[in-house]
Design a protein around this motif. Structure first.
Motif, PDB file in Angstrom:
ATOM      1  N   LYS A 131      42.076  46.270  44.989  1.00 44.94           N
ATOM      2  CA  LYS A 131      42.648  47.045  43.891  1.00 44.94           C
ATOM      3  C   LYS A 131      41.544  47.535  42.954  1.00 44.94           C
ATOM      4  N   GLU A 132      40.520  46.715  42.766  1.00 46.11           N
ATOM      5  CA  GLU A 132      39.392  47.112  41.927  1.00 46.11           C
ATOM      6  C   GLU A 132      38.653  48.296  42.549  1.00 46.11           C
ATOM      7  N   ALA A 133      38.559  48.291  43.870  1.00 43.27           N
ATOM      8  CA  ALA A 133      37.913  49.417  44.559  1.00 43.27           C
ATOM      9  C   ALA A 133      38.712  50.695  44.350  1.00 43.27           C
ATOM     10  N   ILE A 134      40.039  50.587  44.447  1.00 38.86           N
ATOM     11  CA  ILE A 134      40.887  51.756  44.238  1.00 38.86           C
ATOM     12  C   ILE A 134      40.726  52.290  42.819  1.00 38.86           C
ATOM     13  N   ALA A 166      35.122  46.870  54.014  1.00 42.36           N
ATOM     14  CA  ALA A 166      33.986  45.971  53.788  1.00 42.36           C
ATOM     15  C   ALA A 166      32.859  46.633  53.010  1.00 42.36           C
ATOM     16  N   ASP A 167      32.786  47.959  53.050  1.00 41.81           N
ATOM     17  CA  ASP A 167      31.735  48.676  52.333  1.00 41.81           C
ATOM     18  C   ASP A 167      32.036  48.820  50.842  1.00 41.81           C
ATOM     19  N   LEU A 168      33.289  48.611  50.462  1.00 44.45           N
ATOM     20  CA  LEU A 168      33.689  48.781  49.067  1.00 44.45           C
ATOM     21  C   LEU A 168      34.060  47.476  48.371  1.00 44.45           C
ATOM     22  N   LEU A 226      28.304  53.306  46.463  1.00 44.81           N
ATOM     23  CA  LEU A 226      28.695  54.145  47.594  1.00 44.81           C
ATOM     24  C   LEU A 226      29.020  55.561  47.120  1.00 44.81           C
ATOM     25  N   ILE A 227      29.715  55.665  46.005  1.00 44.10           N
ATOM     26  CA  ILE A 227      30.040  56.978  45.453  1.00 44.10           C
ATOM     27  C   ILE A 227      28.770  57.722  45.062  1.00 44.10           C
ATOM     28  N   GLY A 272      33.674  41.837  39.731  1.00 47.64           N
ATOM     29  CA  GLY A 272      32.628  42.768  39.347  1.00 47.64           C
ATOM     30  C   GLY A 272      31.815  43.286  40.515  1.00 47.64           C
ATOM     31  N   HIS A 273      31.794  42.531  41.624  1.00 49.65           N
ATOM     32  CA  HIS A 273      31.002  42.945  42.783  1.00 49.65           C
ATOM     33  C   HIS A 273      31.585  44.188  43.448  1.00 49.65           C
ATOM     34  N   THR A 274      32.916  44.263  43.499  1.00 49.27           N
ATOM     35  CA  THR A 274      33.578  45.403  44.139  1.00 49.27           C
ATOM     36  C   THR A 274      33.270  46.704  43.418  1.00 49.27           C
TER      37      THR A 274
END
Length: 306
Positions: free
Chosen positions: A167-170, A123-125, A140-141, A131-133
């Motif tokens: 997948k976008e977060a990854i 939920a944090d990522l 966060l990074i 585009g939001h992810t």
């Protein structure tokens, strides 16, 4: 000074120290200490049951940092290490506790500038729209720069398939792992089977983590050592009969070999329940209680449904 912990999910500290150990920091900045750094690392992790591979890896990292500084002073080429990590282990095997400890140790080793610890989950990522992810993940990074970003149950990022925002977060994490490889450490953690499946869905992802540690289930004897450490820290003492009873409970539970066995969390739950049972027993005997009575834990306190 303690490492900053953000977004903590109330997880149990799996391995506890009997007493707060006062150890000098590893050689840091101009304040060089005349101490054996390997001995210091042993002291820092003395209360961690098992985990010999972890301790060996930390010594390797320190040695490389130290020799790299020597090479730089001698005018030789030196490269900073990439220290992104994978932690694989069942519940209650110490993954979060170790990650928190590494933040402070790596700060003392001059591996990390700040040594703070940020714990995150899906939920944090993952955002709610295109585009939001990437925006959430980059933010966060950025907060993690100079410290450790720890993502537990990392496989949850891939649970929605190709069209999921996970997948976008990854992809965003992978990009920053490369672009800022020496400015922060990313640790992905989770249960072994799920982590293996997660890595199989992302070819090349596992190879981006040069340090991969397995956290095996604790043996019965190790769980007893952990239980005793918890009791000492809380200032309780088992009678000899209660110690036998606790060992019996642990051995019986281990023999069941259930998939949801939570290792040190299981032990922690037993101890906390026993403390409540002891309190009820003492209240029923409404009299002046000695220090010994307040500390003593008996078989009766352990005779309850798990």
């Amino acid at each position: 000074m303690e490492a900053q912990v953000t977004n903590a999910k109330g997880k149990i500290n799996i391995v506890l120290k009997n007493r707060q150990q006062e150890t000098e920091p590893l050689q840091s900045g101009a304040a060089k200490r005349d101490i054996d750094p390997f001995r210091h690392i042993d002291q820092e992790f003395a209360s961690f049951i098992g985990m010999e591979k972890l301790k060996k890896t930390i010594k390797e990292i320190y040695a490389n940092v130290h020799i790299s500084q020597k090479r730089e002073a001698a005018g030789l080429k030196q490269e900073k290490q990439v220290l992104h990590m994978l932690f694989e282990g069942n519940p209650g095997t110490g993954k979060t506790t170790v990650a928190r400890k590494l933040a402070t140790v790596f700060r003392d080793m001059d591996v990390l500038d700040k040594g703070h610890f940020i714990e995150a989950e899906r939920a944090d990522l993952v955002g709610e729209y295109i585009g939001h992810t990437a925006q959430k993940t980059r933010a966060l990074i950025q907060r993690a720069m100079g410290g450790i970003l720890f993502i537990d149950e990392a496989y949850s990022l891939a649970r929605g398939g190709e069209k999921d925002f996970g997948k976008e977060a990854i992809d965003t994490l992978v990009k920053h792992m490369e672009d800022a490889s020496n400015r922060f450490i990313l640790i992905l953690a989770g249960y072994p089977r799920e982590m293996r499946h997660f890595m199989s869905l992302n070819p090349g992802l596992r190879s981006r983590f040069p340090i991969q540690l397995e956290f095996p289930d604790y043996k019965s004897e190790q769980l007893m050592d952990i239980a005793k450490g918890m009791l000492v820290e809380k200032e309780y003492q088992l009678t000899k009969e209660a110690e036998w009873k606790l060992k019996e409970i642990i051995v019986q539970q281990k023999a069941k070999r259930t998939a949801d066995f939570s290792n040190a969390r299981f032990v922690r739950n037993i101890i906390e329940k026993a403390i409540r049972m002891q309190a009820v027993r003492l209240v029923r005997h409404d009299h002046h209680l000695s220090t010994e009575e307040l500390m003593k834990m008996t078989v009766a306190d352990l005779n309850h449904e798990e």
